[in-house]
Write an enzyme that holds these catalytic residues in place. Structure first.
Site, PDB file in Angstrom:
ATOM      1  N   LYS A 149      -4.166   7.704  -6.111  1.00 17.80           N
ATOM      2  CA  LYS A 149      -5.160   7.870  -5.062  1.00 17.80           C
ATOM      3  C   LYS A 149      -5.800   9.257  -5.139  1.00 17.80           C
ATOM      4  CE  LYS A 149      -5.437   7.079  -0.028  1.00 17.80           C
ATOM      5  NZ  LYS A 149      -4.626   6.779   1.179  1.00 17.80           N
ATOM      6  N   SER A 222      -6.777   3.195   3.799  1.00 18.27           N
ATOM      7  CA  SER A 222      -7.554   4.129   3.000  1.00 18.27           C
ATOM      8  C   SER A 222      -7.272   4.045   1.500  1.00 18.27           C
ATOM      9  CB  SER A 222      -7.287   5.559   3.470  1.00 18.27           C
ATOM     10  OG  SER A 222      -5.928   5.927   3.279  1.00 18.27           O
ATOM     11  N   SER A 246      -2.731   2.262   5.767  1.00 18.72           N
ATOM     12  CA  SER A 246      -3.507   2.582   4.573  1.00 18.72           C
ATOM     13  C   SER A 246      -2.896   2.105   3.268  1.00 18.72           C
ATOM     14  CB  SER A 246      -3.751   4.093   4.497  1.00 18.72           C
ATOM     15  OG  SER A 246      -4.663   4.490   5.498  1.00 18.72           O
TER      16      SER A 246
END
Length: 558
Positions: A149, A222, A246
């Protein structure tokens, strides 16, 4: 030399910022495109006329060899590690295949923020030479490609906290990345995340991440870039973070596995430059996202075997037994929460819950009973306020610094807390309210006499773009800090003409419930995968995996 732009499918226009911001954004996109050779670019006609479901394009586009298709489609991370260790596959072949597939996936879903195939191949060459010369692997993840990420620092690469002005090139690996590197992992890309890293949709200056199963739907957030990449088989193992869903939201939207451990189980040292003000009362967790249950277990085993608590004393050193945990001798008691008392899930989610409940009960190995919901509306009100004790000032400051536009879902998530910065005594009161709620909920759970709770991941399948409003089914578990795992089911959303709310359905439980029903009637969710979530008590992460191992055979999970 590649052209300045790399065409990527986008189904909905992005909000534009100041002229200066747009110039900078264009330069960053050109910089990304310059690294992508022509031979890995999809035809413009395909980008402009792509089908709604793009999962089959990597296999059909002709950019991957039969061997590369086999490597990226047939194996999970556990098998890849074994094949490389046995010299049946090389690290270079595996890194090349996944890097190529990742950039194809990006053109179809906008899932990446950085792509560094050359660096990955150099790392893979070293690993192959090491194995050849010593007969040993570097570690249990020798040659396994892992996607990361965007906000997680990797030495020599860019990270950000979800804003243009927070973008930095990192000189060192963050704690978890260093553990994975020492275990033999190969890093080859970083994945897209939303503004402020606080949406259940991943839209950023890099673009809007699309759901591979239906590009009219969100891939979640996210950690949406990770989820889309994994669903496209451009990765077999990625890392997410979760403070409101997320990890679990994107995993649910894209039909993969995702695990949010109890807080302070896995290391997050240096993950967020400057920290997160929300963590004054709601702690972030980090965990794996992947395509198999055993890969989640492998990830947990590798990280915790390194004894990360010795370098980060915040971590709680509970030994990991995971899928090898001793099963309870009696039938496991599963509480099924069909709704949270605030919003009833959309029809395909109810169908999946009934499917799982019936199979578990029929197996004889589980005691299945209803689980009464508790205080969802209160928890959601409290957590939305706890996220922003500064009244949203930091978010607005980041945006003002570069002329970056505030995205609609950023406004949605901060709106309840907008205003003056809270005083220390007010932040303390939030903590007292939180802890009282946790104790009250623990008593409620105990009164239900269940070991685990089976529940939805979201109020429906993946939602349409810009409609990820209701985080109830994930954020609740962040508020009480319970571990949760999302797992795929064979259920998929059908056309509205094939399934819908019952004609005699009870009236909506809330305005949110009413809105969710309308979104179902107005939307197109066909083909979206349906996943479910299993939750355990705080610190019972090992027990959660033991239950999943037992459920795996009954539900025929991958």
């Amino acid at each position: 030399m590649p052209s300045k732009s790399l065409p990527v499918i986008q189904v909905k226009a992005l909000v534009t910022g100041s002229p200066e911001f747009e110039v900078t954004r264009a330069a960053l996109l050109e910089e990304f495109a310059a690294n992508v050779p022509y031979e890995l670019r999809l035809p413009p006609d395909l980008i402009n006329n792509a089908p709604k479901n793009v999962t089959g394009i990597p296999q059909q586009c002709g950019l991957l060899s039969p061997e590369e298709l086999s490597i990226t489609e047939k194996y999970d991370a556990t098998t890849l590690a074994a094949l490389i260790a046995e010299k049946k596959l090389t690290s270079v072949a595996v890194a090349t295949a996944f890097a190529k597939r990742a950039i194809i996936a990006h053109q179809l879903t906008s899932c990446l923020t950085e792509w560094f195939m050359d660096e990955a191949i150099e790392r893979a060459k070293y690993l192959d030479e090491y194995l050849q010369s010593t007969g040993k692997t570097v570690g249990p993840l020798h040659g396994v490609p892992i996607s990361i990420k965007e906000h997680m620092p990797i030495a020599g690469h860019w990270s950000s906290v979800g804003f243009l002005d927070g973008r930095v090139k990192d000189k060192e690996d963050s704690h978890m990345i260093s553990i994975l590197r020492a275990a033999g992992a190969v890093f080859y890309c970083k994945t897209n995340q939303p503004q402020a890293i606080m949406h259940l949709e991943s839209t950023s200056l890099w673009g809007r991440v699309l759901n591979p199963h239906n590009t009219g739907l969100s891939a979640g957030g996210s950690t949406g870039g990770e989820a889309a990449l994994l669903a496209m088989r451009g990765s077999v193992l990625g890392i997410g973070t979760d403070i409101g869903g997320s990890i679990r939201g994107p995993a649910g939207f894209c039909g993969i596995y995702g695990f949010k451990p109890t807080s302070y189980t896995l290391p997050m040292k240096d993950f967020l430059l400057g920290g997160a003000v929300a963590e004054l009362n709601i702690l972030i967790s980090t965990g794996p996202m992947c395509s198999s249950l055993r890969d989640m277990d492998l990830f947990m085993s590798v990280i915790l075997a390194s004894k990360p608590h010795l370098l980060d004393p915040r971590l709680i050193p509970i030994p990991w037994t995971g899928l090898n945990s001793a099963p309870k001798p009696r039938p496991l008691k599963i509480g099924v929460m069909m709704n949270d008392g605030d919003i009833v899930p959309q029809p395909p989610v109810i169908r999946a819950l009934k499917w799982a409940s019936e199979k578990l009960e029929a197996s004889g190995g589980f005691s299945v009973k209803p689980f009464e919901p508790y205080g969802a509306a209160t928890a959601m009100k409290n957590i939305r306020l706890a996220y922003w004790p500064d009244g949203g000032r930091a978010v607005k400051g980041h945006l003002t610094a570069t002329g970056e536009p505030m995205l609609p879902l950023t406004q949605w998530i901060i709106k309840d807390a907008e205003g003056p910065e809270l005083k220390p005594i007010e932040v303390l009161q939030q903590r007292l309210d939180r802890d009282k709620f946790r104790c009250d909920f623990a008593r409620h759970w105990e009164s239900q006499d269940v070991d685990f709770v089976l529940c939805p991941v979201f109020v429906g399948p993946a939602c349409e773009h810009e409609t990820a409003f209701y985080w109830n089914y994930t954020a609740f578990w962040n508020y009480v800090d319970y571990p949760g795992c999302v797992f795929p089911t064979p259920i998929r959303a059908q056309k509205k003409s094939a399934e819908g709310y019952a004609a005699d359905a009870p009236p909506p439980l809330s305005k949110g419930d009413e809105h969710v029903r309308k979104m179902w009637e107005d939307g197109d969710f066909e083909g979206a995968p349906i996943t479910l979530q299993l939750v355990a008590r705080k610190y019972h992460d090992n027990d959660l995996f033991a239950a999943l191992e037992k459920m795996q055979w009954v539900l025929e999970l991958p």
